[in-house]
Structure formats: C-alpha cells, structure tokens
Design an enzyme around this catalytic site. Sequence first.
Site, PDB file in Angstrom:
ATOM      1  N   TYR A  35       3.289   0.644  -7.348  1.00  0.00           N
ATOM      2  CA  TYR A  35       2.302   0.015  -8.214  1.00  0.00           C
ATOM      3  C   TYR A  35       0.921   0.643  -8.017  1.00  0.00           C
ATOM      4  O   TYR A  35       0.179   0.849  -8.981  1.00  0.00           O
ATOM      5  CB  TYR A  35       2.245  -1.494  -7.943  1.00  0.00           C
ATOM      6  CG  TYR A  35       1.151  -2.197  -8.707  1.00  0.00           C
ATOM      7  CD1 TYR A  35       1.279  -2.446 -10.063  1.00  0.00           C
ATOM      8  CD2 TYR A  35      -0.014  -2.603  -8.065  1.00  0.00           C
ATOM      9  CE1 TYR A  35       0.265  -3.085 -10.769  1.00  0.00           C
ATOM     10  CE2 TYR A  35      -1.025  -3.249  -8.758  1.00  0.00           C
ATOM     11  CZ  TYR A  35      -0.886  -3.488 -10.112  1.00  0.00           C
ATOM     12  OH  TYR A  35      -1.894  -4.106 -10.803  1.00  0.00           O
ATOM     13  N   GLU A  36       0.586   0.954  -6.773  1.00  0.00           N
ATOM     14  CA  GLU A  36      -0.720   1.527  -6.462  1.00  0.00           C
ATOM     15  C   GLU A  36      -0.754   3.044  -6.626  1.00  0.00           C
ATOM     16  O   GLU A  36      -1.727   3.692  -6.255  1.00  0.00           O
ATOM     17  CB  GLU A  36      -1.158   1.117  -5.054  1.00  0.00           C
ATOM     18  CG  GLU A  36      -1.456  -0.370  -4.960  1.00  0.00           C
ATOM     19  CD  GLU A  36      -1.991  -0.810  -3.615  1.00  0.00           C
ATOM     20  OE1 GLU A  36      -1.923  -0.031  -2.635  1.00  0.00           O
ATOM     21  OE2 GLU A  36      -2.483  -1.952  -3.542  1.00  0.00           O
ATOM     22  N   GLU A  95      -3.690  -7.153   4.786  1.00  0.00           N
ATOM     23  CA  GLU A  95      -3.356  -5.748   4.535  1.00  0.00           C
ATOM     24  C   GLU A  95      -2.671  -5.582   3.186  1.00  0.00           C
ATOM     25  O   GLU A  95      -2.996  -4.679   2.427  1.00  0.00           O
ATOM     26  CB  GLU A  95      -2.457  -5.213   5.659  1.00  0.00           C
ATOM     27  CG  GLU A  95      -2.035  -3.776   5.488  1.00  0.00           C
ATOM     28  CD  GLU A  95      -3.177  -2.774   5.579  1.00  0.00           C
ATOM     29  OE1 GLU A  95      -3.007  -1.653   5.075  1.00  0.00           O
ATOM     30  OE2 GLU A  95      -4.236  -3.082   6.152  1.00  0.00           O
ATOM     31  N   TYR A  98       1.495  -8.814  -2.408  1.00  0.00           N
ATOM     32  CA  TYR A  98       2.232  -8.261  -3.540  1.00  0.00           C
ATOM     33  C   TYR A  98       3.170  -9.315  -4.103  1.00  0.00           C
ATOM     34  O   TYR A  98       3.874  -9.987  -3.347  1.00  0.00           O
ATOM     35  CB  TYR A  98       3.034  -7.033  -3.101  1.00  0.00           C
ATOM     36  CG  TYR A  98       3.894  -6.442  -4.196  1.00  0.00           C
ATOM     37  CD1 TYR A  98       3.321  -5.722  -5.236  1.00  0.00           C
ATOM     38  CD2 TYR A  98       5.272  -6.611  -4.175  1.00  0.00           C
ATOM     39  CE1 TYR A  98       4.116  -5.174  -6.236  1.00  0.00           C
ATOM     40  CE2 TYR A  98       6.067  -6.062  -5.174  1.00  0.00           C
ATOM     41  CZ  TYR A  98       5.478  -5.349  -6.208  1.00  0.00           C
ATOM     42  OH  TYR A  98       6.252  -4.812  -7.199  1.00  0.00           O
ATOM     43  N   VAL A  99       3.140  -9.443  -5.410  1.00  0.00           N
ATOM     44  CA  VAL A  99       4.086 -10.286  -6.135  1.00  0.00           C
ATOM     45  C   VAL A  99       4.751  -9.405  -7.183  1.00  0.00           C
ATOM     46  O   VAL A  99       4.072  -8.647  -7.895  1.00  0.00           O
ATOM     47  CB  VAL A  99       3.369 -11.490  -6.797  1.00  0.00           C
ATOM     48  CG1 VAL A  99       4.339 -12.297  -7.656  1.00  0.00           C
ATOM     49  CG2 VAL A  99       2.721 -12.371  -5.734  1.00  0.00           C
ATOM     50  N   GLY A 105       1.727 -14.455 -12.347  1.00  0.00           N
ATOM     51  CA  GLY A 105       1.250 -15.535 -13.204  1.00  0.00           C
ATOM     52  C   GLY A 105       1.909 -16.866 -12.881  1.00  0.00           C
ATOM     53  O   GLY A 105       1.563 -17.884 -13.464  1.00  0.00           O
ATOM     54  N   GLY A 109       0.974 -15.589  -5.855  1.00  0.00           N
ATOM     55  CA  GLY A 109      -0.129 -14.908  -5.183  1.00  0.00           C
ATOM     56  C   GLY A 109      -1.160 -15.897  -4.672  1.00  0.00           C
ATOM     57  O   GLY A 109      -1.635 -15.790  -3.533  1.00  0.00           O
ATOM     58  N   ASN A 136      -7.858  -1.713 -10.156  1.00  0.00           N
ATOM     59  CA  ASN A 136      -6.895  -2.810 -10.261  1.00  0.00           C
ATOM     60  C   ASN A 136      -7.555  -4.073 -10.830  1.00  0.00           C
ATOM     61  O   ASN A 136      -7.744  -5.074 -10.145  1.00  0.00           O
ATOM     62  CB  ASN A 136      -6.269  -3.079  -8.891  1.00  0.00           C
ATOM     63  CG  ASN A 136      -5.047  -3.948  -8.967  1.00  0.00           C
ATOM     64  OD1 ASN A 136      -4.774  -4.589  -9.982  1.00  0.00           O
ATOM     65  ND2 ASN A 136      -4.305  -3.984  -7.880  1.00  0.00           N
ATOM     66  N   TYR A 143      -8.648 -12.370  -7.730  1.00  0.00           N
ATOM     67  CA  TYR A 143      -9.383 -12.663  -6.500  1.00  0.00           C
ATOM     68  C   TYR A 143     -10.701 -13.365  -6.790  1.00  0.00           C
ATOM     69  O   TYR A 143     -11.079 -14.312  -6.096  1.00  0.00           O
ATOM     70  CB  TYR A 143      -9.638 -11.378  -5.705  1.00  0.00           C
ATOM     71  CG  TYR A 143      -8.382 -10.706  -5.208  1.00  0.00           C
ATOM     72  CD1 TYR A 143      -7.291 -11.443  -4.753  1.00  0.00           C
ATOM     73  CD2 TYR A 143      -8.280  -9.321  -5.182  1.00  0.00           C
ATOM     74  CE1 TYR A 143      -6.150 -10.825  -4.293  1.00  0.00           C
ATOM     75  CE2 TYR A 143      -7.137  -8.692  -4.718  1.00  0.00           C
ATOM     76  CZ  TYR A 143      -6.070  -9.450  -4.274  1.00  0.00           C
ATOM     77  OH  TYR A 143      -4.941  -8.830  -3.813  1.00  0.00           O
TER      78      TYR A 143
END
Length: 169
Positions: A35-36, A95, A98-99, A105, A109, A136, A143
């Site tokens: 994903y990253e 660190e 992740y979901v 949704g 998370g 992101n 957040y």
Amino acid sequence: MTRRGGLWLAARMIRTATPDDIPLIHTLVRELAEYEKEPHEARATEEQLHEALFGERPAAYAHIAVDDATGQPVGFSLWFLNFSTWRGVHGIYLEDLYVRPEARGGGHGKALLRELARICVERGYERLEWSVLNWNAPSIAFYEAVGARPQDEWTVYRLTDGALTALGS
C-alpha cells in the site's frame, strides 16, 4: 451491536496478538508495504517478528482487529514504548496501523487507536505518536478526525543500510 443516539453501531473486537498471529502479522506488514509503495523495504521475517514481540526481551507489542460479523482478522497495530525527557514519562510510538481495504470505514482503525489511547491513559503515558506519509490523504484525514495534529516543525531523519554501517563502524 450497541445502540447510540438511535443508531446501531457494531462493536469492534480488538485483541492482543499472540504467537499464533505471527504469520498473519507478517502478511499484514507485507500488505502495508505494498500500500505504501515500498514492498522491497519490508524485509522482516516471521522469526524476527516473533523475537521482537514474544522473545526473551520483547520490545514491541501488537493488537489485532477482528471483524465482528465474520470473525476474520482485518487489521493490526504494532507499537513500542518511547520516552519523553520533557514530560518525564513513557509514551507509545505506533509503528504500523493497517486495516485491509475491504474493511476500511468499518471502525477498525479507530478501535485500534482507541485501544492504544486507553493503554496510554491507564498507564499514565502522555503521548501517542506516529508518522504518516505526506501523500496518504485518507489516513491524514482519519487521524485529524480523531484529534491528532501534525508536528510540522519536526523532520524525521533516518540512517539505514550503508550510511548506518559507515557511521557505526
């Protein structure tokens, strides 16, 4: 299910990881790296994760988010303690959180973050910190929606690979 303000909300099951979760955690770390856009950087082995989380001197901790309807794991958090010399107490450094995309949704998370915040409050820790990639936007919005604020005046530096070896030799 719990009822709040006329709405039914699914409770989120968050549990502490066990040694049996190591293959799952390893898979989720790899998914996060994809994903990253950095899959080549995720080099940790299952053995390394086991040692860090459950070895003789564990230095990291993990929680698993489980979907209430299916009972299947859908995400994780991996964290460790840090220390603030200014506040004089420990905090938590997150660190990884992740979901899986299909579960996003659904509150997993937020439930993982809530569990870490609960641990901080219970233990008298005064900070819960993490980093997020600048691109992101979905995570940044998430957040900020829970009250986290960026620390724009700080820049993260990192030594790895050859530079780390050169300095440490």
